[in-house]
Design an enzyme around this catalytic site. Structure first.
Site, PDB file in Angstrom:
ATOM      1  N   HIS A 154       0.558  -1.457   0.475  1.00  0.00           N
ATOM      2  CA  HIS A 154       0.045  -0.152   0.087  1.00  0.00           C
ATOM      3  C   HIS A 154       0.392   1.346   0.113  1.00  0.00           C
ATOM      4  CE1 HIS A 154       0.419  -0.354   4.638  1.00  0.00           C
ATOM      5  NE2 HIS A 154       0.420   1.422   4.581  1.00  0.00           N
TER       6      HIS A 154
ATOM      7  N   ASP B 264       0.527  -7.534   2.017  1.00  0.00           N
ATOM      8  CA  ASP B 264       0.754  -6.035   1.875  1.00  0.00           C
ATOM      9  C   ASP B 264       1.901  -6.115   1.736  1.00  0.00           C
ATOM     10  OD1 ASP B 264       0.463  -3.529   2.032  1.00  0.00           O
ATOM     11  OD2 ASP B 264      -0.101  -3.406   3.715  1.00  0.00           O
TER      12      ASP B 264
ATOM     13  N   SER C  63       4.955   2.117   8.005  1.00  0.00           N
ATOM     14  CA  SER C  63       4.582   1.478   6.791  1.00  0.00           C
ATOM     15  C   SER C  63       5.970   0.911   5.483  1.00  0.00           C
ATOM     16  CB  SER C  63       3.468   2.210   5.949  1.00  0.00           C
ATOM     17  OG  SER C  63       2.351   1.875   6.033  1.00  0.00           O
TER      18      SER C  63
END
Length: 245
Positions: free
Chosen positions: A92, A123, A191
């Site tokens: 993402h 992910d 992230s």
């Protein structure tokens, strides 16, 4: 009756919009003296405790392998896995980009190609740095050995603040979603950054937090176990194959 916290709970992925990071850096510029201090070789004072020394050692061993990633739409972090420039981050973070801008720990900028995305809806994304190595790397551990209660450290770029270290413990092993839960402070911009054990081994890739009532970090954060990363690399192909994608 549902808890008011649980009823408003949201899952928050930890990428960061570039505009937010830029605004924060304008409001809080780093002074020259602070910048010089962060770049200077560390000399651990005698008064530092054994636990603090361990934290410092893990940070100094791994921070050079942590990068900032800007896909144009999102910002996050990544970890260099191989000396020839293979980087892992979250899917993402890169979204649908084919190339991204990577900021190395020494403040150099390089372009990187997105060479593979995680399989089976994982992910994860794998990048290849376009520059010449060798690059500093993080050592992958074994997330199968992770236990609730052990100390962990996270490095990333929360709100665009590169090279930020936070600490905590493993709070839970989420076997249903195959995630490591931790209370280490994780925020937007983390992230794709590393979750490390006290031996300095990479045990997870930070991914998301539970976001009740608009909070940034509520002390409930999740990381993709490093053994999942290893499986993905094996499924996608060796480093030489990734380089050709």
């Amino acid at each position: 009756m549902k808890s008011p916290i649980l009823s408003t709970r949201k899952w928050l992925l930890l990428s960061l919009a570039p505009a937010m990071a830029l605004n924060l850096m304008v409001l809080t510029p780093m002074s020259k003296s602070t910048a010089a201090l962060e770049q200077a070789p560390s000399e651990i004072p005698v008064s530092v405790s054994a636990e603090e020394q361990a934290n410092i050692a893990v940070y100094e061993r791994n921070a050079p392998a942590v990068v900032g990633i800007n896909s144009g739409k999102n910002q996050g972090a990544g970890v260099i896995l191989t000396s020839d420039g293979l980087v892992v981050t979250n899917k993402h973070v890169v979204l649908d980009a084919k190339t991204v801008t990577v900021k190395l720990a020494d403040d150099r900028f390089q372009q990187a190609r997105v060479v593979a995305l995680g399989l089976d809806n994982k992910d994860l994304a794998f990048l290849r740095l376009n520059g010449r190595g060798p690059y500093p790397t993080a050592k992958m551990g074994d997330s199968g050995l992770v236990r609730v209660g052990q100390r962990v450290l996270a490095i990333g770029s929360p709100f665009g603040l590169d090279g930020t270290l936070t600490t905590g413990i493993v709070s839970r092993i989420d076997r249903t979603r195959n995630m490591i839960q931790t209370d280490a402070a994780i925020n937007p911009g983390n992230s794709g950054g590393p979750l490390l054990n006290i031996r300095g081994e990479l045990i997870g890739i930070n991914r998301s937090i539970i976001n009740p009532v608009g909070a940034s970090s509520a002390g409930v954060s999740f990381a993709v176990p490093i053994n999942v990363v290893k499986q993905q690399i094996a499924s996608i192909g060796p480093s030489s194959t990734l380089a050709q994608r």
